[in-house]
Design a protein around this motif. Sequence first.
Motif, PDB file in Angstrom:
ATOM      1  N   THR A  88       0.858  -1.178   0.000  1.00 54.23           N
ATOM      2  CA  THR A  88       0.000   0.000   0.000  1.00 54.23           C
ATOM      3  C   THR A  88       0.894   1.227   0.000  1.00 54.23           C
ATOM      4  O   THR A  88       1.785   1.356   0.840  1.00 54.23           O
ATOM      5  CB  THR A  88      -0.912   0.019   1.232  1.00 54.23           C
ATOM      6  N   ALA A  89       0.667   2.125  -0.956  1.00 51.99           N
ATOM      7  CA  ALA A  89       1.538   3.278  -1.151  1.00 51.99           C
ATOM      8  C   ALA A  89       0.774   4.576  -0.946  1.00 51.99           C
ATOM      9  O   ALA A  89      -0.407   4.679  -1.283  1.00 51.99           O
ATOM     10  CB  ALA A  89       2.149   3.251  -2.551  1.00 51.99           C
ATOM     11  N   VAL A  90       1.470   5.566  -0.426  1.00 48.58           N
ATOM     12  CA  VAL A  90       0.964   6.931  -0.330  1.00 48.58           C
ATOM     13  C   VAL A  90       1.790   7.795  -1.274  1.00 48.58           C
ATOM     14  O   VAL A  90       3.027   7.689  -1.293  1.00 48.58           O
ATOM     15  CB  VAL A  90       1.066   7.472   1.108  1.00 48.58           C
ATOM     16  N   LEU A  91       1.109   8.630  -2.048  1.00 55.06           N
ATOM     17  CA  LEU A  91       1.807   9.509  -2.981  1.00 55.06           C
ATOM     18  C   LEU A  91       1.921  10.900  -2.373  1.00 55.06           C
ATOM     19  O   LEU A  91       0.905  11.525  -2.058  1.00 55.06           O
ATOM     20  CB  LEU A  91       1.063   9.595  -4.317  1.00 55.06           C
ATOM     21  N   ALA A  92       3.156  11.369  -2.201  1.00 52.47           N
ATOM     22  CA  ALA A  92       3.346  12.769  -1.803  1.00 52.47           C
ATOM     23  C   ALA A  92       2.946  13.664  -2.965  1.00 52.47           C
ATOM     24  O   ALA A  92       2.934  13.236  -4.124  1.00 52.47           O
ATOM     25  CB  ALA A  92       4.805  13.013  -1.408  1.00 52.47           C
ATOM     26  N   ASP A  93       2.587  14.905  -2.662  1.00 46.37           N
ATOM     27  CA  ASP A  93       2.260  15.841  -3.740  1.00 46.37           C
ATOM     28  C   ASP A  93       3.499  16.097  -4.598  1.00 46.37           C
ATOM     29  O   ASP A  93       4.633  16.123  -4.101  1.00 46.37           O
ATOM     30  CB  ASP A  93       1.764  17.168  -3.160  1.00 46.37           C
ATOM     31  N   LEU A  94       3.257  16.288  -5.873  1.00 44.98           N
ATOM     32  CA  LEU A  94       4.335  16.553  -6.813  1.00 44.98           C
ATOM     33  C   LEU A  94       5.115  17.804  -6.406  1.00 44.98           C
ATOM     34  O   LEU A  94       4.531  18.856  -6.138  1.00 44.98           O
ATOM     35  CB  LEU A  94       3.768  16.744  -8.208  1.00 44.98           C
ATOM     36  N   GLU A  95       6.436  17.681  -6.350  1.00 45.84           N
ATOM     37  CA  GLU A  95       7.295  18.845  -6.149  1.00 45.84           C
ATOM     38  C   GLU A  95       7.588  19.431  -7.531  1.00 45.84           C
ATOM     39  O   GLU A  95       8.379  18.896  -8.298  1.00 45.84           O
ATOM     40  CB  GLU A  95       8.583  18.436  -5.444  1.00 45.84           C
ATOM     41  N   ASN A  96       6.912  20.511  -7.848  1.00 44.51           N
ATOM     42  CA  ASN A  96       6.969  21.086  -9.191  1.00 44.51           C
ATOM     43  C   ASN A  96       7.797  22.377  -9.175  1.00 44.51           C
ATOM     44  O   ASN A  96       7.344  23.406  -8.684  1.00 44.51           O
ATOM     45  CB  ASN A  96       5.552  21.370  -9.690  1.00 44.51           C
ATOM     46  N   ASP A  97       8.999  22.293  -9.709  1.00 42.88           N
ATOM     47  CA  ASP A  97       9.874  23.459  -9.763  1.00 42.88           C
ATOM     48  C   ASP A  97      10.013  23.998 -11.184  1.00 42.88           C
ATOM     49  O   ASP A  97      10.994  24.681 -11.506  1.00 42.88           O
ATOM     50  CB  ASP A  97      11.268  23.102  -9.217  1.00 42.88           C
ATOM     51  N   THR A  98       9.025  23.704 -12.022  1.00 43.39           N
ATOM     52  CA  THR A  98       9.114  24.176 -13.407  1.00 43.39           C
ATOM     53  C   THR A  98       8.453  25.536 -13.608  1.00 43.39           C
ATOM     54  O   THR A  98       8.701  26.200 -14.620  1.00 43.39           O
ATOM     55  CB  THR A  98       8.419  23.185 -14.364  1.00 43.39           C
TER      56      THR A  98
END
Length: 786
Positions: free
Chosen positions: A188-198
């Motif tokens: 079972t996995a939890v996804l962290a929010d995308l770290e978007n530096d674009t």
Amino acid sequence: MAIPMKNGQVLRFADFEIDPASRSVLRGGNRLTLNRRAFDVLYFMALHSGEVLSREELLRGVWPDSHVDANSLSQSISALRKALEEKPGENAYIATLPGRGYQFLAPVEVVPTATDTGAGLVQHQEPSSLVFEERTFSHHVVTEERLEERSRRRLMIVGGPIAAMALCVAVGIGVWRARSESGGGHVTAVLADLENDTGDTEFDHTLNKVLQIDLQQSPYFGVVSEGRARRTLKMMRQDPTEALTAPLAREVCQRVNGQVYVVPAIAKLGDRYSLTMQVNACSDGHALGSDRKEVASKDKVLTAWSDLTRRVRRSAGESRSSIKEFDKPLYDEPTSSLDALRAYSEATRLGDGGKFQESIALYQHAVELDPNFAVAYADMSTMYYNIDDKVHDKTAIAKAYAIRDTVNERERFYIELRYAQSVTGDLNALLDSLHRWVATYPQDNLPLSDLVNFETWTGHYPEAAAYADRVAELEQSQNIHNGISYEIAARAYHHANLPDKVRATYAQAMQWKVDTQGLHCVMLEFAAENGDQAEVDRQIAWSRNTPAEAHMLQEAGLAALAAGQAKKADGLFKEARLAATRDKVEDSMPDLDDYYVRMLAEVGLKDRAREMLKVLPPADPSLDRAFTQAEIGDDAAALAAAEHMRAESPQDTLVTAEYVPSVQAVIALQQNRASDAVRLMEASSPFELRDPTIPYLRGQAYLAAHQSAEALREFSELADRPYLADPSAALTNLAHLGEARAYAQEHNEAQADEQYAKFFAAWSAADPDLPILHEARLEEQRTRHP
């Protein structure tokens, strides 16, 4: 002065939150039960916190376009005090100022919600125009709110009859897509929010959605939904709207008994894009694997992202053979469209928040950008299903089905399931798809839950109970407590005659404060068949002053009629109609109204049934309405309804095997063609216990044909087994009368007397002037004194 509100904001006071978008009031994460008017009053008063509001100002402000009297306002204020748990004279939130009006005393602040995307997609609406009834949610995020109940007796002729289920039966496949909390097996996995530096907001949410779906195609993986992660943050006393950073993702993962959390990121290096994913163990945070990939342009991002997802799966321990077998990314390069995917991602977020109509517009935009976006068509069909738009539901899922080869295995199962549900009505295909889905994804609670639902619906009660055990074990291991899971389990255990499990399931749901209208409905039926009127009354009390009240009163009315108490039943149905008018839920009434009229005919009140048929509002073709028409001699109308069912749904299993032949069999019996009735009912044999109608009507047919042994076999399927009926049906008690008549045909007076006695005992509190009761007493006398 009124508090200014923006899109995606809620009002907070004390430990309460008012969300105008979903018309909900939460306290500590639990939803309060408020009717439409009480909610409108609370919202208006909270917007004008601290102001003295006269009755006239409240009436004008809350209901500007409706005539509502001061008494209704007083009732709404009283309901609010009860819901807010104000003690008499306390005035903690609402002060009554004699001669002046009311004042909301609690300080109110405006806070953003987790669904506020800042994109301005949903405009704030005033409370008078909001829709109170919360229905179901879109496909990848769990909800613990009540699902909209539909009737298995109201045939969805255009949208797919197979999907229609009793009002006390959980809704079918389309809405169950909402509650897939975890889609895989061993991890079972939890996804962290995308770290978007674009600096490019197009990637926000979109890449996480791709990652989620691509991971969930693996039987090895389960992905905790964003909705569940946000609720867990709230339980941790964290702001549920804040970014789910790596440290928070780890803590959420521990709370939900997960094994890994994934930290995705994207950055721009000159003209190039750098993509990274890292997999960490929830237990201590150590890295299990990390990978990075650079691409030269934006249009290469999606393909690279799917490549990294494969590596994540390998880092978490999935075998190479499994990855090879389940390796169909959401987007293949030839059809990639980041714009379409972004529209799809935003559509699912709106659908997850109950904004079905708004989500449909974005799904439509997604398929305009990419006509081969099968998953978008499938989820759009679910949204149409949730707003009861059968025509567009059918069209959308048919388009998804035509291009189902473009999706991964899990999505393909879902599309096949929905197609069988809404287009063909092929019950065998539906169950086959579910069984294959469970075999392929044994740890996926979505198909398991739907198997509980559909095995119950088709009368396979031991199998349904066994699947309910598996769902309970799976969800407990993942620390999931979902109201709809408890509901379908309670129903399965009820029909399988496992009373201890029914009670335990209900108690556990109440302990976790995750209940549904359907769960209370099951308990009302359970209490009624066991003669526990106090519990019936408690269940009705739960529904008072809520939109559920009308339906619960109908259920109680049917339970009374099942015991032969027609006058009491009539009073409860009249009360139900008043509640439905008050709460503006009249459109939920016809299903059980039709069933009630039919039961009136079954207990001999045919004139009463005939008069009620004249005043019932027009509705979709109904098996029960056609039955009643046949019982009272309106053969032309009954046959026309049956032929309409067949013409609209020629492939539907139940229409062809049960519904149409049953109506024709009733007419044959009325015309003294018993052998024809027996022949017509042969096709329904595989569904013998699905509905009390089948064995009861078959018993009547055999009785009329003087085949007493066969009649006894059918009536014995129902006698002393009220748990087979959903909703409560007089047929289970009338089965004793059928047995008595069959024994009388055999001149077995002793057995006939025993069955008459059982019938009279079951109807000991029945109205003494019921025609069928009078007939039974005369028959008994003739049996004893031929």
